[in-house]
Design an enzyme around this catalytic site. Sequence first.
Site, PDB file in Angstrom:
ATOM      1  N   ASP A  27      -4.083   2.163  -1.940  1.00 43.84           N
ATOM      2  CA  ASP A  27      -3.433   3.416  -2.350  1.00 43.84           C
ATOM      3  C   ASP A  27      -4.432   4.560  -2.203  1.00 43.84           C
ATOM      4  O   ASP A  27      -5.366   4.691  -3.007  1.00 43.84           O
ATOM      5  CB  ASP A  27      -2.944   3.300  -3.797  1.00 43.84           C
ATOM      6  CG  ASP A  27      -2.018   2.109  -3.986  1.00 43.84           C
ATOM      7  OD1 ASP A  27      -1.052   2.018  -3.223  1.00 43.84           O
ATOM      8  OD2 ASP A  27      -2.285   1.276  -4.870  1.00 43.84           O
TER       9      ASP A  27
ATOM     10  N   SER B 217      -3.243  -3.807  -2.992  1.00 43.31           N
ATOM     11  CA  SER B 217      -2.629  -2.543  -2.575  1.00 43.31           C
ATOM     12  C   SER B 217      -3.701  -1.538  -2.172  1.00 43.31           C
ATOM     13  O   SER B 217      -4.698  -1.352  -2.866  1.00 43.31           O
ATOM     14  CB  SER B 217      -1.791  -1.968  -3.722  1.00 43.31           C
ATOM     15  OG  SER B 217      -0.988  -0.897  -3.290  1.00 43.31           O
TER      16      SER B 217
ATOM     17  N   SER C 282       0.837  -1.202   0.000  1.00 49.44           N
ATOM     18  CA  SER C 282       0.000   0.000   0.000  1.00 49.44           C
ATOM     19  C   SER C 282       0.864   1.242   0.000  1.00 49.44           C
ATOM     20  O   SER C 282       2.041   1.198   0.355  1.00 49.44           O
ATOM     21  CB  SER C 282      -0.911   0.018   1.238  1.00 49.44           C
ATOM     22  OG  SER C 282      -1.765  -1.105   1.265  1.00 49.44           O
TER      23      SER C 282
END
Length: 375
Positions: free
Chosen positions: A289, A287, A249
């Site tokens: 983000d 991830s 991340s």
Amino acid sequence: MKPVGIVALVLFLTSIHTYSQQKRTRDYGIEIGVLKTGKYNAITDVEGVSVGHTTLIVGDSVRTGVTALLPHSGNIFQSKVPAAIYIGNGFGKLAGYSQVKELGNIETPIILTNTLSVPVASDALISYTLDRNKEVHSVNSIVGETNDGWLNDIRGRHIKQHHVLSAIENAKSGPVEEGNVGAGTGTICFGFKGGIGTSSRVIPSSLGGYTVGVLVQSNFGGVLEVNGVPIAKELNTVPKHYNYDTDGSCMIVIFTDAPLDSRNLERLAKRAMLGLAKTGGIASNGSGDYIIAVSTAKENLIPYTSDTPFNQPKVLRNDAITPLFMATIEATEEAIINSLFAAEGISGIKGRQIESLPIGKVLEIMDSYNRVNKK
């Protein structure tokens, strides 16, 4: 003070002592982008912004921490800041998103920590805000996270309220500590030690002279590039499976003194993903983000109570925004690379070891591509 708190304090003081010896990307002649940086090349180049860390390194398994970002030195609940949050990929646990999306402002400091410490960090922000605002019955705390569980005993949930409050109280302007500090203590980026990184850009005075500052908590994968040079290919560190070896991340926080409303702050936030992509990040399935964008323009602070039912902000037109987009992309890219250059190799839980970016080899590669300024 509890033993863990003492350790955190010692590490905090040590990091202040060693910070002046820390080299950053530009110190090696690698200049990303074309716009000028601010004085500190940090998010704190935006007037009034401060950053604080609490770092926890205890025994052989605790490798975590807290990073606090404050948009101004006043009472944030009473003088809220226009803000937006953009989700690049939503495999994450960011607290406070829906109210920011609905109302377009932030009313607490921004806290970054590890995944399983979001609840305690949120609770600490509630305590912080209630202590400073009597007769308040609702607080929208903003907490972002990345998962540091490969190096850190994340299941032990070692972050406590006092660690969060300490990071807020320690927040200061000026140079920002990077690498293995605060929320970046146990993170990994592109297979190397990641961490906290920051950068800033100042657009030309003819275009407003505004400053854009970015801070990242880098903990993600992909195919590393530095200023356009294919470092992962040259080092033979290209991911083999494109699955868990690219997951992770990245929390990205943007502050600017440009007078923007939440709509254009969201547009600004979207451009940060372009900066992440320029480093080789791919925003994989696993991830998280998230980009938080805030305007600190004093004329547009939003009072909690007012004698008038009208807000009368002064905001930039759409056709004046493009230079800020460029500044965001450049500052995000450099902040991520700074996090790698500043980080140091570290061991963690179960004897796991993560090495730092081999800067010597990277510089040799950069030089072979004629991408090092030797002036």
